[in-house]
Scaffold this motif. Structure first.
Motif, PDB file in Angstrom:
ATOM      1  N   SER A 107      38.507 -42.788 -33.076  1.00 26.77           N
ATOM      2  CA  SER A 107      38.523 -44.256 -33.148  1.00 26.77           C
ATOM      3  C   SER A 107      39.229 -44.767 -34.399  1.00 26.77           C
ATOM      4  O   SER A 107      39.736 -45.886 -34.411  1.00 26.77           O
ATOM      5  CB  SER A 107      37.091 -44.806 -33.109  1.00 26.77           C
ATOM      6  OG  SER A 107      36.343 -44.355 -34.225  1.00 26.77           O
ATOM      7  N   THR A 108      39.259 -43.968 -35.472  1.00 22.92           N
ATOM      8  CA  THR A 108      39.950 -44.379 -36.698  1.00 22.92           C
ATOM      9  C   THR A 108      40.824 -43.236 -37.196  1.00 22.92           C
ATOM     10  O   THR A 108      40.363 -42.092 -37.295  1.00 22.92           O
ATOM     11  CB  THR A 108      38.947 -44.768 -37.797  1.00 22.92           C
ATOM     12  OG1 THR A 108      38.370 -46.040 -37.490  1.00 22.92           O
ATOM     13  CG2 THR A 108      39.631 -44.886 -39.160  1.00 22.92           C
ATOM     14  N   LEU A 109      42.074 -43.563 -37.529  1.00 26.43           N
ATOM     15  CA  LEU A 109      42.987 -42.567 -38.077  1.00 26.43           C
ATOM     16  C   LEU A 109      43.706 -43.166 -39.284  1.00 26.43           C
ATOM     17  O   LEU A 109      44.410 -44.169 -39.172  1.00 26.43           O
ATOM     18  CB  LEU A 109      44.019 -42.141 -37.014  1.00 26.43           C
ATOM     19  CG  LEU A 109      45.124 -41.184 -37.500  1.00 26.43           C
ATOM     20  CD1 LEU A 109      44.531 -39.882 -38.030  1.00 26.43           C
ATOM     21  CD2 LEU A 109      46.124 -40.904 -36.381  1.00 26.43           C
ATOM     22  N   PHE A 110      43.454 -42.569 -40.464  1.00 31.92           N
ATOM     23  CA  PHE A 110      44.170 -42.946 -41.680  1.00 31.92           C
ATOM     24  C   PHE A 110      45.209 -41.871 -41.974  1.00 31.92           C
ATOM     25  O   PHE A 110      44.866 -40.704 -42.170  1.00 31.92           O
ATOM     26  CB  PHE A 110      43.217 -43.013 -42.880  1.00 31.92           C
ATOM     27  CG  PHE A 110      42.269 -44.182 -42.869  1.00 31.92           C
ATOM     28  CD1 PHE A 110      42.311 -45.141 -41.874  1.00 31.92           C
ATOM     29  CD2 PHE A 110      41.324 -44.336 -43.875  1.00 31.92           C
ATOM     30  CE1 PHE A 110      41.444 -46.219 -41.865  1.00 31.92           C
ATOM     31  CE2 PHE A 110      40.445 -45.399 -43.878  1.00 31.92           C
ATOM     32  CZ  PHE A 110      40.504 -46.347 -42.876  1.00 31.92           C
ATOM     33  N   VAL A 111      46.481 -42.250 -41.989  1.00 34.00           N
ATOM     34  CA  VAL A 111      47.551 -41.320 -42.349  1.00 34.00           C
ATOM     35  C   VAL A 111      48.389 -42.025 -43.420  1.00 34.00           C
ATOM     36  O   VAL A 111      49.553 -42.320 -43.226  1.00 34.00           O
ATOM     37  CB  VAL A 111      48.419 -40.946 -41.133  1.00 34.00           C
ATOM     38  CG1 VAL A 111      49.355 -39.780 -41.457  1.00 34.00           C
ATOM     39  CG2 VAL A 111      47.558 -40.567 -39.945  1.00 34.00           C
ATOM     40  N   SER A 124      40.945 -43.891 -27.272  1.00 35.32           N
ATOM     41  CA  SER A 124      39.848 -44.639 -27.901  1.00 35.32           C
ATOM     42  C   SER A 124      40.209 -45.156 -29.287  1.00 35.32           C
ATOM     43  O   SER A 124      39.353 -45.756 -29.958  1.00 35.32           O
ATOM     44  CB  SER A 124      38.597 -43.749 -28.005  1.00 35.32           C
ATOM     45  OG  SER A 124      38.215 -43.256 -26.746  1.00 35.32           O
ATOM     46  N   LEU A 125      41.441 -44.919 -29.730  1.00 36.12           N
ATOM     47  CA  LEU A 125      41.808 -45.285 -31.104  1.00 36.12           C
ATOM     48  C   LEU A 125      41.736 -46.798 -31.302  1.00 36.12           C
ATOM     49  O   LEU A 125      42.350 -47.569 -30.571  1.00 36.12           O
ATOM     50  CB  LEU A 125      43.215 -44.772 -31.433  1.00 36.12           C
ATOM     51  CG  LEU A 125      43.579 -44.770 -32.929  1.00 36.12           C
ATOM     52  CD1 LEU A 125      42.680 -43.802 -33.693  1.00 36.12           C
ATOM     53  CD2 LEU A 125      45.047 -44.407 -33.133  1.00 36.12           C
ATOM     54  N   LEU A 126      40.974 -47.205 -32.334  1.00 30.50           N
ATOM     55  CA  LEU A 126      40.772 -48.623 -32.652  1.00 30.50           C
ATOM     56  C   LEU A 126      41.520 -49.037 -33.908  1.00 30.50           C
ATOM     57  O   LEU A 126      42.009 -50.158 -34.009  1.00 30.50           O
ATOM     58  CB  LEU A 126      39.274 -48.912 -32.843  1.00 30.50           C
ATOM     59  CG  LEU A 126      38.358 -48.608 -31.663  1.00 30.50           C
ATOM     60  CD1 LEU A 126      36.903 -48.693 -32.088  1.00 30.50           C
ATOM     61  CD2 LEU A 126      38.634 -49.567 -30.516  1.00 30.50           C
ATOM     62  N   ARG A 176      50.507 -46.087 -25.559  1.00 35.45           N
ATOM     63  CA  ARG A 176      49.320 -45.639 -24.822  1.00 35.45           C
ATOM     64  C   ARG A 176      48.006 -46.046 -25.506  1.00 35.45           C
ATOM     65  O   ARG A 176      46.939 -45.838 -24.947  1.00 35.45           O
ATOM     66  CB  ARG A 176      49.343 -44.110 -24.667  1.00 35.45           C
ATOM     67  CG  ARG A 176      50.444 -43.602 -23.747  1.00 35.45           C
ATOM     68  CD  ARG A 176      50.435 -42.089 -23.702  1.00 35.45           C
ATOM     69  NE  ARG A 176      51.361 -41.560 -22.721  1.00 35.45           N
ATOM     70  CZ  ARG A 176      51.046 -41.273 -21.455  1.00 35.45           C
ATOM     71  NH1 ARG A 176      49.805 -41.481 -21.031  1.00 35.45           N
ATOM     72  NH2 ARG A 176      51.949 -40.790 -20.622  1.00 35.45           N
ATOM     73  N   LEU A 177      48.097 -46.605 -26.705  1.00 30.77           N
ATOM     74  CA  LEU A 177      46.886 -46.960 -27.452  1.00 30.77           C
ATOM     75  C   LEU A 177      46.348 -48.294 -26.933  1.00 30.77           C
ATOM     76  O   LEU A 177      46.409 -49.326 -27.611  1.00 30.77           O
ATOM     77  CB  LEU A 177      47.195 -47.027 -28.950  1.00 30.77           C
ATOM     78  CG  LEU A 177      47.745 -45.728 -29.566  1.00 30.77           C
ATOM     79  CD1 LEU A 177      48.019 -45.914 -31.049  1.00 30.77           C
ATOM     80  CD2 LEU A 177      46.782 -44.567 -29.338  1.00 30.77           C
ATOM     81  N   SER A 178      45.816 -48.271 -25.746  1.00 31.23           N
ATOM     82  CA  SER A 178      45.379 -49.502 -25.075  1.00 31.23           C
ATOM     83  C   SER A 178      44.178 -50.145 -25.748  1.00 31.23           C
ATOM     84  O   SER A 178      43.907 -51.330 -25.540  1.00 31.23           O
ATOM     85  CB  SER A 178      45.052 -49.205 -23.602  1.00 31.23           C
ATOM     86  OG  SER A 178      44.047 -48.192 -23.520  1.00 31.23           O
ATOM     87  N   SER A 179      43.425 -49.384 -26.578  1.00 31.00           N
ATOM     88  CA  SER A 179      42.235 -49.933 -27.231  1.00 31.00           C
ATOM     89  C   SER A 179      42.495 -50.347 -28.671  1.00 31.00           C
ATOM     90  O   SER A 179      41.607 -50.912 -29.327  1.00 31.00           O
ATOM     91  CB  SER A 179      41.099 -48.889 -27.219  1.00 31.00           C
ATOM     92  OG  SER A 179      40.766 -48.507 -25.904  1.00 31.00           O
TER      93      SER A 179
END
Length: 964
Positions: A507-511, A530-532, A550-553
């Motif tokens: 749900s959360t990605l910090f890069v 599910s990435l928010l 594809r990141l629909s969320s």
């Protein structure tokens, strides 16, 4: 020819201004286009030569007959017209070159947030000893050693900010050397080099390995007297490998560590010890802000001292204890509530082990309630010692649905933020817009996260992960991403992300700050439904991978600082759930039209430059936008002002906007704010106000504040502003405008300031002020009369006005001129006149009869006023029946107050610097209610009295000012 010459001359003045500005800026900044810049300067010089020749020919032609030289004049005119176009192109190019000057020369010192330690001798003594050692030529380094939470970093922060340090060194460089608290190694050489190069604003793009970067750093520092501050060193450092030249020009190094085996050559050592009992008490007392009445309650003071004893001289524990007592509900000063606070401290773990702080922090984290705990744990995803944007943090919490229990997510989020700050689990950052997490608290949070979420998170910030890739097969690296909900890989130098990790729960990605990244695999986001929250802050990606569609969320996308990213692809419009987009400081030069497909977008943050400003018009069509922040990347004041005017007009069409800000180099301009259901709007001039009135409905349903020609930060100047729900401040206006009249019908308070081309308020303005209760008129330099020139027989004017202030009015002669309709000014309670140097009389016959509600009259610095009330025999002596206070100051020509008024309700009289006023208008039957007379004694003694009994009666309520 004359017209062409005028345009040609104006264009040349602009070009010269741009040239001078660029010359000044090249002294302060490093240009990324030095050769291009030099070429531009040469072309400007060439144009200047041509311009001088044309100017000379123009002067010559002006002195001869038009008929004789018709054809030569025509030719010269065309040449000047052509030159106008060439100059215009150079101006545009100069502005664009200015936009490339983004690399500042490193500042001498970058100030950091530093708590005050001057009242704690143990910590201040260490700071003083460091300063002493820095002046010792035989020493090259200072080691500060102490246990966890002893205050080492706080001492170093104060050293960084110290004036003496700034005067001793040309560069003060702060480097946090450690990675995660649980990791017993320093950061990699590459990472430390990156931090130092960033601080020195060095371009290391062409350096392919650590050795070349080291050479660049060494060259940069070789001729500079520097102070290198190394915080939290965990192992021996090879400074030569990093590129630090040894002792150049008297340069020094100060490091903090908790390990006694870590040393540097020619190094002194200073130990930070525990605080004494008295120091602990002083620190606790200051942080808690103990009220004085605690001293009168021995039981409370006894409990407070016990609480301090439980902290064992640990500064961080004292801070936490103070927060616990400070957060006691309603700040109750009762034995029961304070006893509860003491029992909380007594449940802290025993301090007999080697690492009491870790146990204490774990205890505090374990006892967070279920609403606060996920918010706290989420905050640990940010890298150590990071300034965390509060707005950004609240957005992420909201996206993760941590705030779902609140009607207003942001209010609920701020309450949680305050709670975490009260427990010092979060601390205020450099400004109120940021928070920080102490590295010890973050370590405790990560430990708790490993228990709470087990294998469902991955936090690898500020670590050299390529070593891991060299050991673990790529298949296993991909598996690290499987089933994770939160992943934070900030400040890494990982060479390759997995191609298509199966992170279906993520749900959360910090890069953030991936310094070696140029491209993310096109398939990277393929399995992240599910990435928010996606944070790519300051990564060097050149394009967004196609799988991002594809990141629909996805709700929150941060691309700020991605300066290599040149465009947003059209498929960005497929992110239908996106609510927040930040592209400030990126290389994006244009917003694609597909962005209109982001129907849920409510917060947008962008940067405008001279070369991109026209490419963002599509954002003004995002009708659902609620918050807009525009960073303006330019120092050209004229252009910035033009831009603001243009954008304010366009943004007025966004009906749901509740927050709109311009962020310039040295200031923040709020254009729209909604606070406590009050809408605040700034517009540069009247034209923009009309646009807002036509498109927004706020003015019909809400309280409002409108600022025309002045920023909100100027604030209301009208006294007792809190009384008014609807307010208008009109600054630097000219002439009349229908929009002003429309809004005047709705306001309770009106300020008119620096309006220099009117002699009085027009009938249109006055007749629209029926509901105005407070009015301030200031510095209107040509106004002679406030209300004048009207002969309206059927309408009372200013019927609800309760307060009128006229200040700094150099030509004001009178308040009212002409007929006064009954009911006009009938509710006026307060009148203040200040610095009206040509006024000779305050009240005339006609207006006195209307002021039956006047309670406070103040006249100051009106040097030509001779009489306050000049009225005929027709006026009743009962005028001003409710006047309670009369204040007269600095009135050198004042001879008389009034001969007719009885002053039946007067309670307070203040007279100062009125030397020609020789008598008071009171007799034995008037001013019977006087309670206070404030005057100078010498003036009082020189007064003339027709009745000594009156003097004797009034003397009883006299207060004489002390001579200055």
């Amino acid at each position: 020819m004359n017209d062409n010459h005028s345009r040609f001359e104006a264009k040349m003045q602009t070009l010269c201004a741009v040239r001078d500005d660029l010359k000044d800026r090249t002294l302060k900044y490093k240009s990324t286009k030095n050769r291009t810049m030099e070429d531009w300067f040469h072309r400007v010089m060439a144009v200047e030569k041509v311009v001088k020749e044309l100017e000379s020919r123009f002067t010559e032609k002006q002195q001869t007959s038009t008929w004789i030289h018709l054809l030569p004049r025509s030719k010269l005119s065309k040449q000047m017209a052509t030159m106008c176009l060439e100059i215009g192109e150079l101006v545009t190019e100069g502005h664009q070159l200015g936009d490339t000057l983004v690399h500042k020369v490193a500042e001498r010192v970058v100030k950091v947030t530093a708590p005050d330690i001057s009242y704690i001798p143990t910590l201040q003594g260490v700071l003083d000893k460091i300063l002493l050692d820095l002046s010792n030529e035989d020493l090259k380094a200072v080691r500060v050693i102490g246990m966890l939470g002893a205050g080492k970093t706080t001492i170093l922060q104060n050293l960084n900010n110290h004036e003496k340090v700034a005067s001793m060194y040309e560069r003060v460089i702060w480097v946090t050397v450690s990675g995660e608290e649980n990791n017993k190694e320093n950061l990699s050489i590459e990472m430390l080099q990156h931090v130092i190069a960033e601080r020195l604003i060095m371009d290391t793009e062409d350096a392919t390995d650590a050795y070349k970067v080291a050479r660049s750093i060494n060259k940069e520092l070789a001729d500079v007297k520097y102070l290198l501050l190394l915080d939290d060193v965990k192992a021996e450092l090879d400074l030569e490998l990093i590129g630090i030249p040894e002792g150049a020009k008297g340069s020094k190094i100060v490091m903090t560590t908790k390990y006694r085996n870590v040393r540097l050559p020619s190094c002194s050592s200073i130990e930070v010890k525990k605080l004494s009992q008295s120091e602990s008490w002083n620190m606790f007392h200051r942080l808690l802000s103990l009220p004085n009445d605690v001293k009168g309650k021995p039981q409370l003071e006894r409990m407070a001292h016990k609480a301090v004893s439980l902290c064992g001289g640990h500064p961080l524990m004292i801070k936490m204890a103070a927060r616990i007592f400070k957060s006691i509900e309603n700040h109750e000063l009762s034995e029961i509530s304070w006893s509860d606070g003491l029992q909380t401290l007594r449940r802290w773990p025993e301090k007999g082990n080697n690492e009491p702080m870790k146990d204490l922090l774990k205890f505090c984290c374990d006892h967070l309630d279920q609403e606060h705990k996920p918010c706290f744990l989420y905050s640990a995803l940010y890298p150590e010692d990071t300034e965390i944007s509060t707005e950004g943090l609240l957005e992420c919490w909201d996206a993760e649905s941590f705030l779902k229990g609140s009607d207003d997510a942001k209010i609920g989020g701020r309450n949680i933020l305050r709670r975490l700050q009260n427990l010092i689990l979060l601390e205020e950052g450099a400004t109120g817009k940021y928070v920080r997490m102490h590295k010890l608290i973050r370590a405790a949070a990560l430990n708790l996260l490993s228990e709470d979420r087990k294998d469902r998170y991955l936090v690898k910030t500020s670590e050299l992960q390529q070593k891991l890739n060299g050991v673990i097969p790529k298949r296993q690296c991909v598996d690290l991403w499987t089933d994770k909900e939160w992943i934070s890989l900030a400040n890494n130098s990982l060479d390759n992300l997995p191609d298509a990790p199966r992170s279906t729960q993520l749900s959360t990605l910090f890069v953030q700050k991936y310094s070696k990244h140029k491209k993310i695999s096109d398939s990277f986001f393929q399995h992240m439904p599910s990435l928010l929250v996606l944070d790519l802050y300051m990564t060097e990606i050149m394009t967004l991978p196609s799988s991002i569609r594809r990141l629909s969320s996805l709700k929150v996308l941060y691309l700020n600082g991605c300066n290599v990213l040149k465009e947003l692809p059209g498929f960005i419009g497929q992110l239908k759930s996106l609510e927040v987009l930040d592209i400030r400081g990126s290389g994006v030069g244009k917003l694609p039209n597909q962005i209109l497909g982001l129907t849920r977008m409510r917060r947008l943050l962008v940067s405008f430059t001279m070369s991109t400003q026209d490419n963002y018009d599509v954002l003004f069509k995002l009708s659902g936008l609620e918050e807009l922040i525009i960073d303006v990347d330019s120092e050209m004041e004229e252009w910035c002002n033009t831009l603001i005017e243009d954008v304010v007009e366009k943004v007025s069409t966004l009906p749901k906007l509740i927050s709109f800000q311009f962020c310039l180099n040295n200031m923040v301009i709020d254009v729209i704010q909604v606070v406590d259901d009050t809408v605040k709007i700034y517009v540069p001039n009247e034209r923009h106000l009309r646009s807002f009135l036509e498109t927004r409905k706020d003015f019909e349903t809400r309280s409002f504040q409108v600022y025309i020609g002045c920023f909100m930060s100027c604030g209301p100047e009208i006294p007792e502003f809190y009384r008014y729900d609807r307010y208008l401040k009109y600054h630097y206006g000219r002439g009349e405008n229908d929009a002003i009249n429309i809004i005047l019908c709705k306001v309770d308070a009106f300020e008119l300031i620096n309006h220099n081309d009117i002699e009085y308020l027009s009938s249109n303005v006055i007749e629209n002020m029926d509901y105005v209760q407070g009015c301030l008129i200031q510095s209107c330099n040509n106004m002679t009369t406030i209300v004048g020139g009207y002969h309206t027989q059927n309408k009372s004017l200013l019927p609800n006005l309760e307060r009128l202030d006229a200040i700094h009015m150099p030509k004001l002669e009178r308040i009212w001129e002409g007929h006064v309709q009954p009911g006009s000014l009938s509710k006026l309670k307060t009148l203040v006149l200040c610095n009206c140097p040509v006024m000779t009389m305050v009240f005339c016959n006609a207006i006195v009869q209307q002021l039956r509600e006047l309670q406070h009259l103040e006249v100051q610095d009106c040097c030509r006023v001779e009489e306050i009330v000049m009225c005929s025999q027709d006026v009743s002596s009962c005028a001003f029946p409710k006047l309670r206070a009369l204040i007269l100051c600095n009135m050198p020509s004042l001879r008389k107050i009034s001969t007719r008024v009885a002053w039946t309700s007067l309670e307070t009289l203040k007279i100062q610097d009125c030397p020609t006023l020789k008598e008071l208008p009171f007799d034995m039957s008037s001013a019977m209610g006087l309670q206070s007379i404030e005057v100078d004694k010498d003036w009082w003694d020189d007064l003339q009295w027709s009745n000594s009994n009156v003097k004797e009666r009034l003397a009883r309520c006299c207060f004489f000012r002390q001579p200055t």
